[in-house]
Design a protein around this motif. Sequence first.
Motif, PDB file in Angstrom:
ATOM      1  N   GLY A 109       0.820  -1.204   0.000  1.00  0.00           N
ATOM      2  CA  GLY A 109       0.000   0.000   0.000  1.00  0.00           C
ATOM      3  C   GLY A 109       0.858   1.259   0.000  1.00  0.00           C
ATOM      4  N   ASP A 110       0.175   2.415  -0.007  1.00  0.00           N
ATOM      5  CA  ASP A 110       0.853   3.709  -0.042  1.00  0.00           C
ATOM      6  C   ASP A 110       0.406   4.573   1.133  1.00  0.00           C
ATOM      7  OD1 ASP A 110       2.204   3.320  -2.593  1.00  0.00           O
ATOM      8  OD2 ASP A 110       0.193   3.425  -3.476  1.00  0.00           O
ATOM      9  N   LEU A 118       8.292   6.738   6.082  1.00  0.00           N
ATOM     10  CA  LEU A 118       8.003   5.496   6.797  1.00  0.00           C
ATOM     11  C   LEU A 118       9.284   4.991   7.447  1.00  0.00           C
ATOM     12  CD1 LEU A 118       5.944   3.233   7.442  1.00  0.00           C
ATOM     13  CD2 LEU A 118       6.794   2.064   5.386  1.00  0.00           C
ATOM     14  N   GLU A 119       9.259   4.830   8.774  1.00  0.00           N
ATOM     15  CA  GLU A 119      10.431   4.330   9.491  1.00  0.00           C
ATOM     16  C   GLU A 119      10.193   2.886   9.922  1.00  0.00           C
ATOM     17  OE1 GLU A 119      13.314   5.328  13.318  1.00  0.00           O
ATOM     18  OE2 GLU A 119      11.290   6.164  13.250  1.00  0.00           O
ATOM     19  N   HIS A 120      11.115   2.000   9.526  1.00  0.00           N
ATOM     20  CA  HIS A 120      11.055   0.603   9.956  1.00  0.00           C
ATOM     21  C   HIS A 120      11.786   0.512  11.296  1.00  0.00           C
ATOM     22  CE1 HIS A 120       9.608  -1.583   6.277  1.00  0.00           C
ATOM     23  NE2 HIS A 120       9.810  -0.371   5.800  1.00  0.00           N
ATOM     24  N   VAL A 138       6.255 -11.481   6.939  1.00  0.00           N
ATOM     25  CA  VAL A 138       4.924 -11.007   7.316  1.00  0.00           C
ATOM     26  C   VAL A 138       4.687  -9.695   6.584  1.00  0.00           C
ATOM     27  CG1 VAL A 138       4.809 -12.134   9.566  1.00  0.00           C
ATOM     28  CG2 VAL A 138       5.861  -9.884   9.389  1.00  0.00           C
ATOM     29  N   THR A 139       3.442  -9.442   6.208  1.00  0.00           N
ATOM     30  CA  THR A 139       3.110  -8.253   5.424  1.00  0.00           C
ATOM     31  C   THR A 139       2.214  -7.324   6.222  1.00  0.00           C
ATOM     32  OG1 THR A 139       3.272  -9.539   3.375  1.00  0.00           O
ATOM     33  CG2 THR A 139       2.139  -7.420   3.254  1.00  0.00           C
ATOM     34  N   VAL A 140       2.551  -6.041   6.182  1.00  0.00           N
ATOM     35  CA  VAL A 140       1.801  -5.015   6.909  1.00  0.00           C
ATOM     36  C   VAL A 140       1.288  -3.991   5.915  1.00  0.00           C
ATOM     37  CG1 VAL A 140       1.937  -3.212   8.665  1.00  0.00           C
ATOM     38  CG2 VAL A 140       3.241  -5.321   8.954  1.00  0.00           C
ATOM     39  N   SER A 141       0.002  -3.633   6.018  1.00  0.00           N
ATOM     40  CA  SER A 141      -0.561  -2.605   5.145  1.00  0.00           C
ATOM     41  C   SER A 141      -0.300  -1.220   5.732  1.00  0.00           C
ATOM     42  CB  SER A 141      -2.072  -2.806   4.976  1.00  0.00           C
ATOM     43  OG  SER A 141      -2.631  -1.711   4.254  1.00  0.00           O
TER      44      SER A 141
END
Length: 199
Positions: A109-110, A118-120, A138-141
């Motif tokens: 997504g955006d 966006l900070e990981h 794992v995927t995060v929106s």
Amino acid sequence: MSEVKLAAETRTEFGKGAARRIRRENKVPAVVYGHGSEPVHITLPGHDLLLALRTPNVLLSLDINGKNELAIPKAVQRDAIKGFLEHVDLLLVKRGEKVTVEVPVQTEGDLAPGAFVLEHVLNTLPVEAEATHIPESVTVSIEGLEAGASIHAKDVALPKGVTLAVDEDAVVLQVLAAQAEEPAGDEDAEGAAAEATEA
């Protein structure tokens, strides 16, 4: 997750000289340990191992002296410049056994329109899973998130049978407002003007 079969050879030579000889033969020195057994020093085929390690937490099916063992990589040492494999530590596992591993966090997504970053905070998420069912990622929106928003470990959807191995309130991702940078050169110009005035 799929298993990758590798033929292992036990080794009795140790030290840098022996390791260099092993790598010249396009093999990689490794050690297998776990379940209270004595560590077993082995060599593995370099190219096949390199391909296998492209999958995070890959499950390796090792043929060691005619005995089949399952293992997952715990530590991988690479040459800092050339990137080739120098040594690999492998942890023995059994089918149905739970292990704690770190899986990569991916996003989809955006962010909402605007100057956001966006900070990981966590690039990988510690989880507990069956050794033969470790998720590759794992995927995060992040769809529509704005500055100030954050994703916590408890917000991440996990596959069935996988549980968190980290505080559920741990921040995984957060959205920050982009910092406006001062135009380059302004300070230099001010410094030069000050020097000219002093002169």
